[in-house]
Design an enzyme around this catalytic site. Structure first.
Site, short mmCIF file in Angstrom:
data_model
loop_
_atom_site.label_atom_id
_atom_site.label_comp_id
_atom_site.label_asym_id
_atom_site.label_seq_id
_atom_site.Cartn_x
_atom_site.Cartn_y
_atom_site.Cartn_z
N GLY A 154 0.75 4.78 5.84
CA GLY A 154 -0.75 4.89 5.12
C GLY A 154 -1.90 4.02 6.05
O GLY A 154 -2.70 3.77 5.37
N ASP A 201 6.26 -4.31 -1.51
CA ASP A 201 5.45 -2.84 -0.63
C ASP A 201 6.76 -1.80 -0.61
O ASP A 201 7.80 -2.06 -0.42
CB ASP A 201 5.18 -3.67 0.64
CG ASP A 201 4.03 -2.51 1.32
OD1 ASP A 201 3.59 -1.57 0.87
OD2 ASP A 201 3.67 -2.99 2.44
N GLY A 202 6.32 -0.94 0.00
CA GLY A 202 7.05 0.37 0.37
C GLY A 202 7.38 0.49 1.61
O GLY A 202 7.26 -0.52 2.45
N THR A 206 0.90 -1.24 -0.02
CA THR A 206 -0.10 0.13 0.06
C THR A 206 0.90 1.15 0.06
O THR A 206 1.97 1.37 0.53
CB THR A 206 -0.80 0.16 1.24
OG1 THR A 206 -1.85 -1.11 1.33
CG2 THR A 206 -1.74 1.19 1.41
N GLY A 207 0.26 2.41 -0.85
CA GLY A 207 1.12 3.65 -0.73
C GLY A 207 1.25 4.02 -2.17
O GLY A 207 0.94 3.46 -3.08
N ASP A 261 8.61 3.36 5.08
CA ASP A 261 8.67 5.09 5.43
C ASP A 261 10.00 4.87 6.28
O ASP A 261 10.49 6.00 5.95
CB ASP A 261 7.66 4.95 6.75
CG ASP A 261 6.12 5.01 6.55
OD1 ASP A 261 5.94 5.68 5.44
OD2 ASP A 261 5.64 4.20 7.11
N GLU A 286 -0.65 -5.45 5.86
CA GLU A 286 0.94 -5.35 5.12
C GLU A 286 1.63 -6.78 5.90
O GLU A 286 2.21 -7.47 5.08
CB GLU A 286 1.59 -4.40 5.34
CG GLU A 286 1.05 -3.04 4.51
CD GLU A 286 1.53 -1.80 4.64
OE1 GLU A 286 1.40 -0.92 3.75
OE2 GLU A 286 1.96 -1.33 5.42
N GLY A 308 3.55 1.75 7.86
CA GLY A 308 2.16 2.07 8.42
C GLY A 308 1.87 3.51 8.44
O GLY A 308 0.72 4.06 8.82
C1 5RP Z 1 1.40 2.16 4.30
C2 5RP Z 1 2.89 1.88 4.06
C3 5RP Z 1 3.69 2.32 3.09
O1 5RP Z 1 4.55 1.37 2.69
C4 5RP Z 1 4.53 3.33 3.51
O2 5RP Z 1 3.79 4.49 4.19
C5 5RP Z 1 5.27 4.03 2.37
O3 5RP Z 1 4.35 4.68 1.62
P1 5RP Z 1 4.65 5.63 0.36
O4 5RP Z 1 5.03 4.70 -0.81
O5 5RP Z 1 3.49 6.37 0.24
O6 5RP Z 1 5.77 6.68 0.77
O7 5RP Z 1 3.36 1.13 5.08
O8 5RP Z 1 0.86 1.58 5.44
#
Ligand code: 5RP
Length: 229
Positions: free
Chosen positions: A103, A87-88, A34-35, A90, A109, A101
């Protein structure tokens, strides 16, 4: 001769989102995070949607995006294992430990990541850190436990605030709340994750150490760097 403008953060996210396609196994179901970075991956995945059986998604938002692009979404209970989860993050450190988290999707996740043999993290270089803790640590909590969990973090030197949306407590896809904890330094992510996970009322802590990344595709000014852990 003019020097080309440096790539923006959005362009770096697009680069790593596209680079992640090489980890998608044809004929298999892919785990999708997500993100905003994952959104770039989902857009890229549309180009090979006929080569995958579908996706297991970590949020309502990703599910909607996948379906809008014609990629079937399976329930996590329908699969025993996934070859890869993309996944991405932070924050990610040099050992592949992450904070996630931002997002608010951390619980799902972690569930989808736990099904996967390989976690491919896609991130722009601003996410690479020496030590986790600079980004406010998201923790999904059962609402009636919010105050006691906040006090526990205070005793560790952190300051926990309830995440709001439109002036109200944000409600996750699981119907719970999020605390964001500032001021912590997470030098032992494995021990920290194990400890906080057993506090009553904690649904999921946003440290991903037990489900760490296997690979990170990092978007940098020099292109995509692959870090293996
Ligand atoms: C969502 C997440 C995302 O992977 C994290 O926040 C990174 O988001 P982005 O790709 O928008 O920087 O953990 O819960």
């Amino acid at each position: 001769m003019t020097t080309p403008a440096p790539l923006s953060q959005d362009e770096l996210k697009t680069l790593v989102g596209q680079a992640a396609l090489q980890y998608v196994v044809p004929g298999e179901v892919v785990g999708v995070g997500t993100g905003s970075t994952v959104n770039k991956f989902i857009d890229a995945l549309a180009s090979m949607k006929d080569q995958v059986r579908g996706a297991v998604s970590s949020s309502v938002a990703s599910t909607e995006r996948l379906r809008a692009l014609g990629i079937p979404v399976l329930d996590a209970n329908e699969v025993r294992s996934l070859a890869v989860y993309i996944d991405g993050a932070d924050e990610i450190d040099g050992r592949g430990y992450m904070v996630k988290g931002g997002g608010a999707a951390l619980t799902r996740e972690k569930i989808v990541a736990a099904l996967a043999q390989r976690f491919v993290c896609i991130a722009d270089e601003s996410k690479l850190v020496e030590v986790l803790g600079g980004f406010p640590l998201p923790v999904e909590v059962i609402p009636m436990a919010t105050a006691q969990i906040a006090r526990r973090f205070e005793s560790l030197g952190g300051e926990a605030t309830l995440r709001l949306k439109d002036g109200q407590p944000l409600v996750t896809d699981n119907g719970q709340h999020i605390l964001d904890v500032r001021g912590l330094t997470v030098s032992d992510p494995l021990a920290f994750e194990s400890e906080v996970n057993q506090w009553p009322g904690v649904v999921t802590v946003g440290v991903f150490a037990h489900q760490k990344a296997s690979v990170c595709l990092l978007g940098t000014a020099q292109g995509v760097k692959t870090l293996s852990f």
